[in-house]
Design an enzyme around this catalytic site. Sequence first.
Site, PDB file in Angstrom:
ATOM      1  CE  LYS A 104      -4.484   0.828   0.253  1.00  0.00           C
ATOM      2  NZ  LYS A 104      -5.531  -0.104  -0.188  1.00  0.00           N
TER       3      LYS A 104
HETATM    4  N1  GLU Z   1      -7.161   0.025  -3.618  1.00  0.00           N
HETATM    5  C1  GLU Z   1      -7.863  -1.171  -3.952  1.00  0.00           C
HETATM    6  C2  GLU Z   1      -7.951  -2.103  -2.754  1.00  0.00           C
HETATM    7  O1  GLU Z   1      -7.818  -1.673  -1.638  1.00  0.00           O
HETATM    8  C3  GLU Z   1      -7.306  -1.847  -5.202  1.00  0.00           C
HETATM    9  C4  GLU Z   1      -5.873  -2.278  -5.096  1.00  0.00           C
HETATM   10  C5  GLU Z   1      -5.292  -2.758  -6.430  1.00  0.00           C
HETATM   11  O2  GLU Z   1      -6.032  -2.871  -7.378  1.00  0.00           O
HETATM   12  O3  GLU Z   1      -4.096  -3.026  -6.441  1.00  0.00           O
HETATM   13  O4  GLU Z   1      -8.222  -3.263  -2.877  1.00  0.00           O
END
Ligand code: GLU
Length: 414
Positions: A104
Amino acid sequence: MTNNAFEDAKKQLRQAQAVLGFSDAEYDQLANSRREVAVSIPMRRHDGSREILHGYRVQHNMTRGPAKGGVRFAPNVDLDEVRALAMLMTWKCSLLNLPYGGAKGGVNVDPRNYSDHELERITRRYTAEIIPIIGPDIDIPAPDIGTNEQNMAWMMDTFSVAKGHTVLGVVTGKPISLGGSQGRAASTSRGVEVIALRALEKAGLDPKNTTASVQGFGKVGRGAARFLFDDGVTITAVSDMYGGLVNPAGIDIPALEKFVDETGKVVGFPGANPATGDDILEADVDLLVPAAVEGVITEENAARIKARVIVEGANGPTTPEADAILNAAGKMVVPDILANAGGVVVSYFEWVQSNQSNWWSLEEVEDRLRVRMNSAWDDVDAYAEEKGLSLRTAATVMAVERVLAAHNMRGLFP
Ligand code: GLU
């Protein structure tokens, strides 16, 4: 957002440890991030003044493949929040059998206070700082709260310029015009819909005789509300970051979408009455979809939640203490790592398409998404029934077990 999101994520890991019985050394390995990078983003504002923003990229685990996860631009971003969300991405990718670990990123900034040009500079400088640790085989960012396909286009461009050639597979959630996937924009909401319908079925509720409350009207909540509305669910309460709305007879979601496109917020919509955040969470409905931020269902308000079924569109909306209260009250809580996984599933499809330069139709994307979401639901539901676990513990245990198995097969280096 909450200061203890990382502590909460570790408590969830402890619960998986209690079921699986792995060692404290293995717990420690899973509780700690594989790699954490903190960066300063020097920023020139439009008026010529300067400020320094703070950004992070945390790669929690890379055992099953490259790290994967979004980048958040929000005023409360800090290292612990990003660590928690990175850990959740590891479990989510593992649960959905995607060949990824979890990551993240985040920048502590309120994007509403910055112009598009300023946001472009922030995005490009943040990307430039993390270039050494991202790439299609290393770590693949995507949108999250406060970021969108435009940010992904800037990230892809910044990375590609540095490498001297276009690298489509470095981020997902890109615009269609730049190698994005059909169906990616609506994919998290579509996945929430698929899982919510399965959960209602399990609870013996007919969507056409079901009422729902949706917290959040952004990338996840808006589409989820619309898809459930189209399935015949009566949406009686919604909110966004500015305020809420209630109408016991049901809110006309397509009309609300039009209103939001024109005004930028749900507040003031003529087809419903104003409501507070608590009214939305504690609404007298069958189904609650928290689709905003983490830590909103807490020890303090959990006993007042009336919905029988809670489907987590947001990451980490329920604290472990609140989760225990909801379980004891016989509520069905469908955890984030299952309910909102549609986004990263279609991110995976986008990455496959980008790396192969071979594009799928919307129908193909949506069919494959439904198959993955339904089979993840079947697996988690069956495991929960077999072992007598909550859906959250079952999902976490299944995800952690796969990561541990991969760790143990790879062994320790050196
Ligand atoms: N931000 C989204 C999540 O929390 C998508 C993450 C992604 O597609 O890598 O799942």
